[in-house]
Design a protein around this motif. Structure first.
Motif, mmCIF file in Angstrom:
data_model
loop_
_atom_site.group_PDB
_atom_site.id
_atom_site.type_symbol
_atom_site.label_atom_id
_atom_site.label_comp_id
_atom_site.label_asym_id
_atom_site.label_seq_id
_atom_site.Cartn_x
_atom_site.Cartn_y
_atom_site.Cartn_z
ATOM 1 N N UNK A 115 0.807 -1.227 0.000
ATOM 2 C CA UNK A 115 0.000 0.000 0.000
ATOM 3 C C UNK A 115 0.838 1.274 0.000
ATOM 4 N N UNK A 116 1.867 1.324 0.839
ATOM 5 C CA UNK A 116 2.651 2.559 0.970
ATOM 6 C C UNK A 116 3.462 2.885 -0.275
ATOM 7 N N UNK A 117 3.596 1.931 -1.194
ATOM 8 C CA UNK A 117 4.356 2.180 -2.423
ATOM 9 C C UNK A 117 3.488 2.758 -3.542
ATOM 10 N N UNK A 118 2.190 2.513 -3.463
ATOM 11 C CA UNK A 118 1.287 2.938 -4.528
ATOM 12 C C UNK A 118 1.316 4.465 -4.677
ATOM 13 N N UNK A 119 1.414 4.919 -5.906
ATOM 14 C CA UNK A 119 1.445 6.351 -6.260
ATOM 15 C C UNK A 119 2.761 7.038 -5.902
ATOM 16 N N UNK A 120 3.755 6.268 -5.452
ATOM 17 C CA UNK A 120 5.072 6.833 -5.203
ATOM 18 C C UNK A 120 5.921 6.726 -6.471
ATOM 19 N N UNK A 121 6.946 7.553 -6.563
ATOM 20 C CA UNK A 121 7.804 7.539 -7.747
ATOM 21 C C UNK A 121 8.424 6.159 -7.959
ATOM 22 N N UNK A 122 8.320 5.655 -9.172
ATOM 23 C CA UNK A 122 8.890 4.354 -9.490
ATOM 24 C C UNK A 122 7.935 3.197 -9.266
ATOM 25 N N UNK A 123 6.738 3.494 -8.777
ATOM 26 C CA UNK A 123 5.758 2.443 -8.498
ATOM 27 C C UNK A 123 4.452 2.707 -9.243
ATOM 28 N N UNK A 124 3.596 1.721 -9.287
ATOM 29 C CA UNK A 124 2.325 1.865 -9.993
ATOM 30 C C UNK A 124 1.427 2.903 -9.320
ATOM 31 N N UNK A 125 0.619 3.534 -10.149
ATOM 32 C CA UNK A 125 -0.365 4.487 -9.641
ATOM 33 C C UNK A 125 -1.682 3.759 -9.372
ATOM 34 N N UNK A 126 -2.560 4.419 -8.658
ATOM 35 C CA UNK A 126 -3.880 3.856 -8.398
ATOM 36 C C UNK A 126 -4.617 3.586 -9.702
ATOM 37 N N UNK A 127 -4.503 4.503 -10.660
ATOM 38 C CA UNK A 127 -5.178 4.323 -11.952
ATOM 39 C C UNK A 127 -4.649 3.106 -12.702
ATOM 40 N N UNK A 128 -3.337 2.880 -12.640
ATOM 41 C CA UNK A 128 -2.752 1.700 -13.284
ATOM 42 C C UNK A 128 -3.325 0.420 -12.677
ATOM 43 N N UNK A 129 -3.424 0.407 -11.365
ATOM 44 C CA UNK A 129 -3.922 -0.776 -10.656
ATOM 45 C C UNK A 129 -5.384 -1.037 -11.002
ATOM 46 N N UNK A 130 -6.179 0.028 -11.036
ATOM 47 C CA UNK A 130 -7.589 -0.118 -11.404
ATOM 48 C C UNK A 130 -7.727 -0.685 -12.818
ATOM 49 N N UNK A 131 -6.905 -0.168 -13.716
ATOM 50 C CA UNK A 131 -6.941 -0.637 -15.104
ATOM 51 C C UNK A 131 -6.598 -2.117 -15.194
ATOM 52 N N UNK A 132 -5.501 -2.513 -14.551
ATOM 53 C CA UNK A 132 -5.052 -3.901 -14.629
ATOM 54 C C UNK A 132 -6.044 -4.854 -13.969
ATOM 55 N N UNK A 133 -6.671 -4.418 -12.890
ATOM 56 C CA UNK A 133 -7.589 -5.283 -12.150
ATOM 57 C C UNK A 133 -8.806 -5.684 -12.987
ATOM 58 N N UNK A 134 -9.093 -4.916 -14.028
ATOM 59 C CA UNK A 134 -10.235 -5.216 -14.900
ATOM 60 C C UNK A 134 -9.898 -6.287 -15.938
ATOM 61 N N UNK A 135 -8.595 -6.569 -16.089
ATOM 62 C CA UNK A 135 -8.191 -7.575 -17.073
ATOM 63 C C UNK A 135 -8.315 -8.968 -16.460
ATOM 64 N N UNK A 136 -8.989 -9.890 -17.131
ATOM 65 C CA UNK A 136 -9.184 -11.237 -16.579
ATOM 66 C C UNK A 136 -7.879 -12.012 -16.365
ATOM 67 N N UNK A 137 -6.796 -11.592 -16.999
ATOM 68 C CA UNK A 137 -5.515 -12.270 -16.783
ATOM 69 C C UNK A 137 -4.836 -11.843 -15.492
#
Length: 240
Positions: A115-137
């Motif tokens: 959790x503490x890494x999300x949205x920090x420099x060099x790590x995934x953003x919340x939007x990236x995570x939301x996008x990926x979570x919608x993919x069935x893979x």
């Protein structure tokens, strides 16, 4: 120091116990950073170039059936040749370099997010995570709030890390989070009391960094399942 050495010896013995004499061909592979920009590597023991990652997947696809993590327990019963791909920590390079390769080759994968890494420099953003979570893979799992060693935590702190991870990530992706990977993942880093908390908080599976296949022996504790760390120096040996 003495406790760390003893735990290291115990972990090697457990790894041997899970491996020797086993006919299981089920493996969970663990990655951290995947990028051709070696200057970004934080620890080479946990890094691999994107080019080597492609080579690893191509060899693995010839040897294993790459499966969705939800089928892990079933795969052990089937005694088939299965492999599972996981990533820890939520590095941004996974989104930019590893995920496109996985999607192209239609390989299921699991992201264990701190959790503490999300949205920090060099790590995934919340939007990236939301996008990926919608993919069935893609499957989203928890990796704690702070990435601290659980051995050094009180019962209340460990419970908070495990419970908070589940609650926050569930809100982000709109799905129940029921998988957890322990930061560092060794026997020394993870007190067994934490695996009890995982079960109590409603997780289905927990993952360690013990180097061993997944079989009837190693799956007895479903909250400390072994994984093979894959890096630039060992990827060709792990799938040969």
């Amino acid at each position: 120091m003495i406790k760390r050495i003893i735990c290291g010896i115990v972990q090697r013995l457990i790894s041997l116990f899970f491996t020797v004499g086993s006919n299981s061909k089920v493996k969970v592979f663990m990655f951290h950073q995947v990028t051709n920009n070696i200057a970004e590597w934080k620890d080479s023991e946990y890094c691999i170039t994107a080019d080597a990652f492609v080579s690893f997947l191509e060899k693995a696809l010839k040897k294993y059936k790459m499966e969705h993590i939800d089928n892990l327990l079933k795969s052990v019963k089937d005694l088939g040749t299965y492999a599972f791909v996981t990533f820890d920590d939520a590095y941004a390079c996974i989104y930019s370099e590893a995920v496109p390769i996985l999607l192209q080759k239609k390989v299921p994968f699991t992201l264990f997010l701190t959790l503490d890494f999300i949205d920090k420099e060099g790590y995934m953003t919340t939007d990236m995570i939301k996008e990926l979570s919608k993919n069935p893979l893609c499957t989203i799992g928890a990796h704690g709030k702070s990435h601290k060693m659980f051995r050094n935590m009180s019962h209340d702190e460990a419970t908070f890390e495990i419970r908070n991870s589940k609650a926050v990530l569930s809100c982000i992706v709109g799905k129940e989070i029921n998988l957890f990977a322990f930061p560092y993942g060794s026997i020394f880093a993870c007190s067994m009391k934490s695996t009890v908390i995982l079960k109590k908080e409603g997780y289905k599976l927990g993952f360690s960094t013990i180097k061993a296949p997944v079989n009837k022996r190693s799956i007895k504790n479903r909250y400390f399942i072994p994984r093979y760390n894959v890096n630039q120096n060992n990827y060709f040996r792990l799938v040969r």
